[in-house]
Design an enzyme around this catalytic site. Structure first.
Site, PDB file in Angstrom:
ATOM      1  CB  ALA A 241      -0.925   0.008   1.215  1.00  9.46           C
ATOM      2  CE  LYS A 242       2.534   7.381  -2.736  1.00 11.48           C
ATOM      3  NZ  LYS A 242       3.927   7.463  -3.175  1.00 11.48           N
ATOM      4  NE  ARG A 243      -3.459   2.184   4.739  1.00  9.40           N
ATOM      5  CZ  ARG A 243      -4.028   1.374   3.863  1.00  9.40           C
ATOM      6  NH1 ARG A 243      -4.187   1.775   2.614  1.00  9.40           N
ATOM      7  NH2 ARG A 243      -4.443   0.177   4.213  1.00  9.40           N
ATOM      8  N   GLY A 245       4.281   3.179   2.349  1.00  3.61           N
ATOM      9  CA  GLY A 245       5.581   3.502   1.775  1.00  3.61           C
ATOM     10  C   GLY A 245       5.933   2.825   0.459  1.00  3.61           C
TER      11      GLY A 245
END
Ligand code: GLU
Ligand code: ZN
Length: 285
Positions: A241-243, A245
């Site tokens: 997930a982008k959140r 990293g």
């Protein structure tokens, strides 16, 4: 006789930039269609109300081009609201959906049995119709719907024939307060409208297919086959997930990395450090 060709799609939601996990999903869909000389489509799932950032769609196209994929674009979900509303209306006329005003906290407090997507809705508003003016979602009455549809099966190319078990989710939301149709209703209608014959998506959505199969039966839609592919997970086993990293494809693109090399690495299951594939069996009921 009409020749049936293989049609697949990649259906990202423009809620955030794409990362390697999305690239993998797009490549699986693309290569599955190409294997049969079929068509690969891009559908932008842009009806997620406040979370949707339409400007990201342009970036998504750049990302796919960078990966070396060619596609046919289908209309974004925001242009299909009339069809979603008509489907809801048809279910409503048959008494298969009902209004629900319960808050998240009320549902949590009722502590229903655990389902694939959190606690199963306890059916509060099915027993007690809420006030007609209160803002409400529409839920599918799973017991009635399964009684009408009868026993169902569906086929996954990797895991074989599956007995339909839509009851796992309880009465799912088909129409939201903050967005028009829910993922289940919109995606099922779109795949039919787009002539998708092989629905490829991550194994984290395996259980959702039970609901989609039931909706197809209720709405008289064609039944595709499914191909639930493994998903990219980080060292802790959680989905990329982008959140947390994971670098976006746009970051990689701008840093001058070769997109076709990234695509080849994904095809060969050679991942960045700490990333591996998971069948997500732990998430299954
Ligand atoms: N928009 C959904 C997602 O990004 C698509 C899931 C599907 O392929 O059905 O997760
Ligand atoms: Zn309710």
């Amino acid at each position: 006789m009409v020749a049936v060709t293989t049609v697949t799609r990649f259906a990202p939601s423009p809620n955030g930039p794409l990362h390697l996990g999305h690239a993998f999903a797009a490549i699986v869909a693309h290569d599955r269609a190409m294997r049969d000389g079929g068509a690969f489509m891009l559908r932008i799932e842009d009806i997620d109300g406040a979370r949707s950032r339409p400007e990201l769609a342009g970036e998504f196209r750049e990302d796919l081009r960078w990966l070396g994929l060619a596609w046919r674009e289908t209309p974004p979900q925001s242009t299909r609201l009339t069809a979603y509303r008509a489907a809801l209306e048809s279910l409503r006329e048959r008494g298969l959906v009902y209004r629900c005003t319960c808050t998240r906290a009320e549902i949590a407090a009722a502590a229903g049995a655990p389902g694939p997507d959190g606690p199963v809705y306890p059916g509060t508003c099915r027993h007690n119709a809420p006030s007609p003016d209160a803002p409400a979602v529409w839920r599918l009455d799973i017991a009635r719907a399964t009684a009408i549809a009868g026993p169902l099966t569906w086929h996954d190319e990797r895991r074989g024939l599956q007995p339909g078990r839509p009851e796992l989710f309880g009465d799912v939301v088909l129409w939201r307060k903050d967005a028009p149709a829910s993922y289940h209703l919109a995606a099922t209608l779109d795949d039919a409208a787009d002539g998708v014959t092989v629905v490829t998506r991550g194994a984290d959505l395996f259980a959702a297919t039970h609901v989609h199969r039931l909706l197809q039966a209720l709405l008289g839609l064609p039944v595709p086959v499914w191909h639930h592919h493994p998903v990219l997970v980080e060292a802790d086993g959680r989905k990329l997930a982008k959140r947390r990293g994971a670098p976006s494809l746009a970051d990689r693109r701008h840093s001058g990395e070769s997109g076709t090399a990234v695509a080849q690495a994904l095809r060969a299951a050679r991942f960045d450090t700490g990333i591996s594939l998971s069948e997500y069996v732990d998430r299954e009921p």
